[in-house]
Write a protein that holds these residues in place. Structure first.
Motif, PDB file in Angstrom:
ATOM      1  N   GLY A 250       0.812  -1.207   0.000  1.00 50.96           N
ATOM      2  CA  GLY A 250       0.000   0.000   0.000  1.00 50.96           C
ATOM      3  C   GLY A 250       0.847   1.259   0.000  1.00 50.96           C
TER       4      GLY A 250
ATOM      5  N   ILE B  77      -3.854  10.892  -5.165  1.00 51.15           N
ATOM      6  CA  ILE B  77      -3.905   9.439  -4.997  1.00 51.15           C
ATOM      7  C   ILE B  77      -3.058   9.011  -3.811  1.00 51.15           C
ATOM      8  CG2 ILE B  77      -3.230   7.246  -6.055  1.00 51.15           C
ATOM      9  CD1 ILE B  77      -5.830   8.276  -7.113  1.00 51.15           C
TER      10      ILE B  77
ATOM     11  N   ILE C 249      -4.564   6.872  -0.724  1.00 46.44           N
ATOM     12  CA  ILE C 249      -4.005   5.574  -0.348  1.00 46.44           C
ATOM     13  C   ILE C 249      -3.515   5.588   1.088  1.00 46.44           C
ATOM     14  CG2 ILE C 249      -2.086   3.982  -0.759  1.00 46.44           C
ATOM     15  CD1 ILE C 249      -2.328   4.679  -3.741  1.00 46.44           C
TER      16      ILE C 249
ATOM     17  N   ASP D   2      -5.943  -5.574  -0.238  1.00 50.67           N
ATOM     18  CA  ASP D   2      -5.960  -4.117  -0.071  1.00 50.67           C
ATOM     19  C   ASP D   2      -4.630  -3.502  -0.493  1.00 50.67           C
ATOM     20  OD1 ASP D   2      -8.477  -4.561   1.105  1.00 50.67           O
ATOM     21  OD2 ASP D   2      -7.558  -4.787   3.084  1.00 50.67           O
TER      22      ASP D   2
ATOM     23  N   HIS E 102      -4.080  -0.912  -3.597  1.00 52.00           N
ATOM     24  CA  HIS E 102      -3.430   0.394  -3.454  1.00 52.00           C
ATOM     25  C   HIS E 102      -2.178   0.498  -4.331  1.00 52.00           C
ATOM     26  CE1 HIS E 102      -5.526   1.247   0.618  1.00 52.00           C
ATOM     27  NE2 HIS E 102      -6.170   1.820  -0.384  1.00 52.00           N
TER      28      HIS E 102
ATOM     29  N   SER F 141      -3.369   1.064  -7.837  1.00 50.53           N
ATOM     30  CA  SER F 141      -3.898   2.421  -7.916  1.00 50.53           C
ATOM     31  C   SER F 141      -2.775   3.437  -8.092  1.00 50.53           C
ATOM     32  CB  SER F 141      -4.696   2.720  -6.646  1.00 50.53           C
ATOM     33  OG  SER F 141      -5.039   4.066  -6.570  1.00 50.53           O
TER      34      SER F 141
ATOM     35  N   SER G 294      -8.363   2.246  -5.812  1.00 51.14           N
ATOM     36  CA  SER G 294      -8.152   2.410  -4.371  1.00 51.14           C
ATOM     37  C   SER G 294      -9.446   2.241  -3.593  1.00 51.14           C
ATOM     38  CB  SER G 294      -7.513   3.764  -4.063  1.00 51.14           C
ATOM     39  OG  SER G 294      -8.408   4.811  -4.339  1.00 51.14           O
ATOM     40  N   SER G 295     -10.573   2.505  -4.227  1.00 53.22           N
ATOM     41  CA  SER G 295     -11.847   2.289  -3.543  1.00 53.22           C
ATOM     42  C   SER G 295     -12.166   0.807  -3.387  1.00 53.22           C
ATOM     43  CB  SER G 295     -12.981   3.000  -4.283  1.00 53.22           C
ATOM     44  OG  SER G 295     -13.253   2.350  -5.506  1.00 53.22           O
TER      45      SER G 295
ATOM     46  N   ALA H 145     -10.059  -1.333  -2.240  1.00 55.21           N
ATOM     47  CA  ALA H 145      -9.400  -1.789  -1.014  1.00 55.21           C
ATOM     48  C   ALA H 145     -10.426  -1.801   0.114  1.00 55.21           C
ATOM     49  CB  ALA H 145      -8.239  -0.875  -0.662  1.00 55.21           C
TER      50      ALA H 145
END
Length: 166
Positions: free
Chosen positions: A16, A73, A77, A92, A96, A99, A157-158, A160
């Protein structure tokens, strides 16, 4: 021995945070390249036609916006990584990471396009003012590439936090 059980997700925050760093670093690399390359064109053109310098600063500004996309972003994150309050799984971390890479690499490629078009465009505009609108349109389409990366980065990222029901 039960409390030191390894579930495989202890390394998830690494991915992440790597995604957050990739978004910011690659987007800023694109912004820096676009600013430098088009800035050289503006400086070169300013010697011939100093009255057009302010009009030709558009590619520099557009390149600078790319770094903001990466910052957005990276903040999204990094605020989503808090394993102490909510479980953070490998899914997750990979969401990330992807993303950040999507936004960062799109920003890098857009910065390269803006720099090259900005450099050649402002020099050509100094010789033929009718080329200004065409240059702006090309710059808008190059900026759109980074915007696509930002949109995909937000969507990824959404995702995650949706790996397991809690």
């Amino acid at each position: 021995m039960g409390s030191s059980r390894f579930s495989g997700d202890e390394t998830a925050p690494f991915f992440g945070f790597l995604g957050a760093a990739a978004a910011l670093v690659f987007s800023c690399m694109g912004a820096a390249y676009g600013t430098a390359k088009s800035g050289v064109g503006v400086a070169s053109m300013g010697v011939m036609r100093p009255e057009l310098v302010m009009k030709s600063i558009v590619p520099v500004v557009m390149a600078g916006v790319l770094g903001i996309y990466g910052l957005i972003i990276a903040v999204i994150i990094s605020t989503g990584i808090n394993p102490k309050t909510k479980s953070y799984y490998l899914f997750d971390g990979y969401a990330h990471l992807s993303s950040g890479l999507a936004c960062g690499l799109a920003g890098l490629s857009a910065g390269m396009a803006i720099g090259i078009v900005g450099d050649a465009g402002v020099r050509a505009n100094a010789q033929q003012p009718k080329l200004f609108v065409g240059m702006i349109l090309i710059l808008i389409f190059a900026e759109a590439l980074a915007l696509y990366g930002l949109i995909v980065g937000i969507i990824l990222s959404s995702r995650a936090g949706q790996s397991r029901a809690e």
